[in-house]
Design a protein around this motif. Structure first.
Motif, PDB file in Angstrom:
ATOM      1  N   SER A 165      54.621  15.747 -76.029  1.00  0.00           N
ATOM      2  CA  SER A 165      53.959  14.453 -76.224  1.00  0.00           C
ATOM      3  C   SER A 165      52.465  14.661 -76.445  1.00  0.00           C
ATOM      4  CB  SER A 165      54.201  13.553 -75.013  1.00  0.00           C
ATOM      5  OG  SER A 165      53.596  14.107 -73.870  1.00  0.00           O
ATOM      6  N   LEU A 166      51.935  15.799 -75.982  1.00  0.00           N
ATOM      7  CA  LEU A 166      50.505  16.073 -76.125  1.00  0.00           C
ATOM      8  C   LEU A 166      50.134  16.488 -77.543  1.00  0.00           C
ATOM      9  CD1 LEU A 166      49.947  17.940 -72.745  1.00  0.00           C
ATOM     10  CD2 LEU A 166      49.732  15.508 -73.252  1.00  0.00           C
ATOM     11  N   ILE A 167      51.125  16.813 -78.384  1.00  0.00           N
ATOM     12  CA  ILE A 167      50.804  16.999 -79.804  1.00  0.00           C
ATOM     13  C   ILE A 167      51.416  15.842 -80.599  1.00  0.00           C
ATOM     14  CG2 ILE A 167      50.430  19.495 -79.715  1.00  0.00           C
ATOM     15  CD1 ILE A 167      53.267  19.845 -80.878  1.00  0.00           C
ATOM     16  N   SER A 168      51.415  14.673 -79.990  1.00  0.00           N
ATOM     17  CA  SER A 168      51.834  13.399 -80.601  1.00  0.00           C
ATOM     18  C   SER A 168      53.228  13.424 -81.185  1.00  0.00           C
ATOM     19  CB  SER A 168      50.877  12.917 -81.687  1.00  0.00           C
ATOM     20  OG  SER A 168      49.781  13.706 -81.799  1.00  0.00           O
ATOM     21  N   LEU A 169      54.142  14.092 -80.504  1.00  0.00           N
ATOM     22  CA  LEU A 169      55.533  14.027 -80.929  1.00  0.00           C
ATOM     23  C   LEU A 169      56.187  12.903 -80.126  1.00  0.00           C
ATOM     24  CD1 LEU A 169      57.281  17.368 -81.512  1.00  0.00           C
ATOM     25  CD2 LEU A 169      58.572  15.261 -81.343  1.00  0.00           C
ATOM     26  N   GLY A 170      56.953  12.053 -80.795  1.00  0.00           N
ATOM     27  CA  GLY A 170      57.425  10.818 -80.160  1.00  0.00           C
ATOM     28  C   GLY A 170      58.586  11.000 -79.195  1.00  0.00           C
ATOM     29  N   ASP A 171      58.430  11.873 -78.221  1.00  0.00           N
ATOM     30  CA  ASP A 171      59.503  12.074 -77.251  1.00  0.00           C
ATOM     31  C   ASP A 171      59.439  11.003 -76.164  1.00  0.00           C
ATOM     32  OD1 ASP A 171      57.262  12.926 -75.819  1.00  0.00           O
ATOM     33  OD2 ASP A 171      58.504  14.216 -74.556  1.00  0.00           O
ATOM     34  N   LEU A 172      60.275  11.165 -75.175  1.00  0.00           N
ATOM     35  CA  LEU A 172      60.381  10.165 -74.110  1.00  0.00           C
ATOM     36  C   LEU A 172      59.030   9.903 -73.433  1.00  0.00           C
ATOM     37  CD1 LEU A 172      62.101   8.352 -72.340  1.00  0.00           C
ATOM     38  CD2 LEU A 172      62.873  10.375 -71.065  1.00  0.00           C
ATOM     39  N   THR A 173      58.342  10.976 -73.059  1.00  0.00           N
ATOM     40  CA  THR A 173      57.060  10.812 -72.370  1.00  0.00           C
ATOM     41  C   THR A 173      56.034  10.122 -73.272  1.00  0.00           C
ATOM     42  OG1 THR A 173      57.518  12.809 -71.116  1.00  0.00           O
ATOM     43  CG2 THR A 173      55.241  12.043 -71.121  1.00  0.00           C
ATOM     44  N   PHE A 174      56.043  10.481 -74.551  1.00  0.00           N
ATOM     45  CA  PHE A 174      55.109   9.886 -75.505  1.00  0.00           C
ATOM     46  C   PHE A 174      55.325   8.373 -75.604  1.00  0.00           C
ATOM     47  CE2 PHE A 174      53.680   8.772 -79.801  1.00  0.00           C
ATOM     48  CZ  PHE A 174      52.426   9.340 -79.818  1.00  0.00           C
ATOM     49  N   ARG A 175      56.595   7.983 -75.709  1.00  0.00           N
ATOM     50  CA  ARG A 175      56.917   6.546 -75.795  1.00  0.00           C
ATOM     51  C   ARG A 175      56.449   5.821 -74.542  1.00  0.00           C
ATOM     52  NH1 ARG A 175      59.035   4.610 -80.745  1.00  0.00           N
ATOM     53  NH2 ARG A 175      59.916   6.460 -81.749  1.00  0.00           N
ATOM     54  N   ALA A 176      56.690   6.447 -73.407  1.00  0.00           N
ATOM     55  CA  ALA A 176      56.299   5.821 -72.146  1.00  0.00           C
ATOM     56  C   ALA A 176      54.784   5.637 -72.093  1.00  0.00           C
ATOM     57  CB  ALA A 176      56.777   6.673 -70.970  1.00  0.00           C
ATOM     58  N   GLU A 177      54.066   6.642 -72.551  1.00  0.00           N
ATOM     59  CA  GLU A 177      52.611   6.550 -72.580  1.00  0.00           C
ATOM     60  C   GLU A 177      52.144   5.398 -73.459  1.00  0.00           C
ATOM     61  OE1 GLU A 177      51.073   7.904 -70.016  1.00  0.00           O
ATOM     62  OE2 GLU A 177      49.486   8.496 -71.418  1.00  0.00           O
TER      63      GLU A 177
END
Lengths: 223, 230, 256
Positions: A165-177
């Protein structure tokens, strides 16, 4: 907002996490076998490359590896005139897979070395080649020994996917953020997030148990 | 400029040399986070280990569930949780402390298992011998079990220390200026990521090699049969 | 007398400071059944392990079928054998191990057929037929699909014998084949070995502690002590009237 309204977006992210976990675990397993066996090779070049790979990826941090592949590698490519810009998915799968593969390689090496020398003697007495001995006698016996560790590594890998998620990949954590930024409902969002990872980890564990039983079925056959 | 150090972009070598002090400041933060996180993991892990082996099921089972939950969820998400949720309940910690707490929490799930395995590895015969000598159970624990368990526990804990060190860069997401974060900032400002990130990789290799060597050394000097009591 | 099929010529084997074989001279004729007896540590198993190429030699020459085993001729005379040479030589030999050394992840039949298929290039059907015949021979035809851990020790060792025979060796080596067995299981294995000795022209080399059995099936018995053959002869001569004091002591100790 009611918590169920977050679910569709989170499920989309979860699907990305599942795919990332699957691909990087497969890549990791392949790397584990190639370099774990390579470390035992008599060919010094193959052994050297394997040891270097294992030491570098176990000796540095996953996040450093991920950032290096995503931010630094394109610049290294520039310097030698090759386009090495990786899409986030590829950088993510590579970093996760190569990282977990280095740990897996040590598991593979250990399990192969743990196969009793009796088995090598029997194989030699029957005139198997070294390669036949490795692939038909040693590895099939070593795989069940590897499975519990592989199970832990697979769960570790699932957890590690959160870093992409820290390289802006839309995984679960990224969506939650994203949702948290929008709604500021931290407690709800992160509680859901934790439980979703926990649920996925239980599924991964169950799958690895099944594989473990399958790989070692000759041990329990019909007794 | 960062921490008062200017970088020199005239050539790669000069650049590397000029940013080394900056990275070393970041490394010092990494080491501090490792040590504090490890300390939290040791203490929390011990508490979990005691709770998990509690005679009452109503304590042992929830403790087991909680550690399993901690073990199966990502450090990053736990960190976010602590960082954003704790303040909502009036607990405001500096980012560094929140980060070290998250590290300690994540690894307490692992260290609690190390304690348990180390204590269980001290065989039943030792307990029976202590009982035959009529030793009180507290004294059996402190003078029979603990001295024999420590040589088994220490090397495993050492390996987790190295693991914690490798997880410190995750704290960069809550603005902790550990080594990777520092390198990333240098990269963002100079558009040269290759040199600082590669240097971080190299420095990490050195740190983990030194730490692993320390663990091995410690392991070699620990008497395998237990700490001697005179 | 024809040329011996196995010949040890001043063979030396050391493990560190310990000399296990001390300039050993030893010959076996084709078709001969030879038992090797002696105290443990006398180097008797080492003889078999050298023949099976599981241990290298430190001096002397071993020939099998008239050809050097651990050497091959090169431009400057004899040189250490290549893996290709060892593979060629190994094809003449088979071994039955003390601990059976079956492959635990393969069924009984697969244990027997794997090497004929992979090494000799037999078709799966041919190998299967050969395997079933051999299982019949060792009395385990009904156990083909079991895994080794489901069998008794005696049954496992009979599979071990079938597995070695499946490669059609001309020399079969038995390394204390009954030492790891419970006493009540020894008989079934000895029966199979005895039948082989009677019915086949295999050259057999047997390291054993079963003195009565050695006496029954052997053409010749060798008493090993301290890395050398102290005494050898027909079973009758050696067991009833040994010449050497050492032999007498040993036999007295084991037969009582």
């Amino acid at each position: 907002m009611h918590w169920t309204e977050y679910l569709p977006s989170l499920m989309q992210g979860a699907w990305v996490t599942v795919q990332l976990t699957l691909y990087s675990t497969l890549l990791g397993a392949a790397a584990a076998f190639v370099f774990g066996i390579g470390k035992l090779s008599r060919n010094w070049a193959l052994r050297g490359v394997s040891i270097a790979y294992i030491e570098v990826f176990r000796g540095t941090s996953l996040l450093v590896q991920l950032f290096w592949l995503y931010f630094a590698l394109p610049l290294a490519g520039n310097a030698i005139g090759i386009d090495l810009r990786l899409p986030p998915v590829l950088a993510g799968v590579l970093a996760l897979g190569l990282n977990i593969g280095a740990y897996g390689a040590e598991v593979v090496r250990g399990a192969i070395q743990a196969v009793h020398s009796d088995q090598h003697e029997a194989a030699r007495a029957l005139n198997f080649t070294e390669r036949q001995t490795l692939f038909r006698i040693t590895i099939p016996q070593a795989i069940p020994e590897m499975m519990p560790s592989f199970g832990n590594l697979a769960v570790q890998n699932l957890k590690d996917t959160a870093l992409v998620s820290l390289i802006s990949l839309g995984d679960l954590t990224f969506r939650a953020e994203q949702i948290r930024n929008f709604t500021q409902e931290s407690t709800t969002i992160y509680t859901m997030l934790l439980f979703m990872y926990f649920g996925m980890a239980l599924v991964v564990t169950a799958i690895m148990r099944l594989l473990e039983r399958f790989a070692g079925r000759w041990r329990v056959a019909g007794s | 400029m960062l921490f008062g150090f200017e970088w020199d972009l005239s050539n790669p070598l000069a650049f590397a040399i000029s940013i080394l002090p900056i990275l070393l400041i970041g490394m010092w933060v990494t080491i501090q986070a490792t040590v504090v996180g490890f300390f939290v993991a040791l203490v929390l892990g011990l508490i979990f280990a005691i709770l998990k082996s509690a005679p009452s099921r109503f304590i042992a089972w929830p403790a087991r569930l909680v550690t399993e939950f901690i073990r199966d969820t990502p450090l990053l998400v736990q960190l976010f949780f602590l960082y954003y949720v704790l303040p909502e309940y009036g607990i405001v910690l500096p980012a560094f402390m929140t980060g070290a707490l998250a590290l300690g929490l994540q690894y307490s799930a692992y260290t609690s298992e190390v304690y348990r395995a180390g204590i269980e590895a001290v065989g039943r015969d030792q307990h029976e011998a202590a009982r035959a000598l009529n030793l009180p159970s507290a004294r059996t624990f402190t003078h029979i079990v603990v001295p024999q368990a420590i040589p088994r526990i220490v090397p495993a804990m050492g390996n987790y220390l190295v693991s914690i060190m490798k997880d410190v860069p995750v704290l960069s997401v809550v603005t902790v200026l550990e080594m990777l974060n520092v390198a990333k900032i240098i990269g963002d400002r100079t558009f040269n990521y290759l040199i600082p990130l590669s240097m971080v990789g190299g420095l990490y290799l050195i740190m983990t090699l030194v730490a692993s060597a320390g663990v091995r050394l410690l392991d070699r000097y620990l008497p395998k049969q237990g700490l001697p009591l005179k | 007398m024809t040329d011996p099929i196995i010949k040890f010529d001043k063979v030396v084997k050391r493990f560190g400071d310990l000399t296990v074989l001390d300039e050993l001279d030893f010959e076996v004729q084709k078709g001969e059944k030879v038992s090797i007896i002696g105290p443990s540590g006398s180097g008797k198993s080492t003889v078999l392990r050298i023949l099976m190429t599981l241990e290298q030699i430190d001096g002397g020459i071993v020939t099998v079928g008239g050809e050097p085993l651990w050497h091959e001729s090169g431009p400057n005379g004899l040189q250490p054998a290549s893996e290709a040479h060892l593979r060629k030589m190994r094809a003449q030999l088979g071994m039955v191990f003390q601990q059976f050394n079956l492959f635990p992840h393969m069924s009984v039949l697969r244990n027997i057929t794997e090497a004929p298929v992979r090494v000799l290039g037999l078709s799966k059907v041919e190998a299967r037929e050969r395997g079933e015949e051999l299982l019949e021979l060792v009395g385990l035809a009904d156990q083909a699909d079991k895994y080794p851990h489901q069998l008794s020790g005696g049954q496992q060792q009979r599979v071990g014998i079938a597995r070695a025979l499946a490669m059609r060796p001309s020399i079969l080596l038995f390394d204390e084949p009954t030492s790891a067995l419970d006493p009540e299981l020894v008989g079934e294995v000895l029966t199979v070995i005895g039948r082989l000795a009677e019915e086949h022209d295999l050259t057999m080399l047997l390291v054993t502690h079963e003195m009565r059995f050695a006496r029954e099936i052997s053409d010749r018995v060798c008493f090993f002590d301290k890395g050398q053959i102290r005494e050898e002869g027909t079973p009758e001569a050696l067991f009833t009237d040994p010449n050497e004091e050492r032999t007498r002591e040993f036999l007295k100790a084991v037969l009582d």
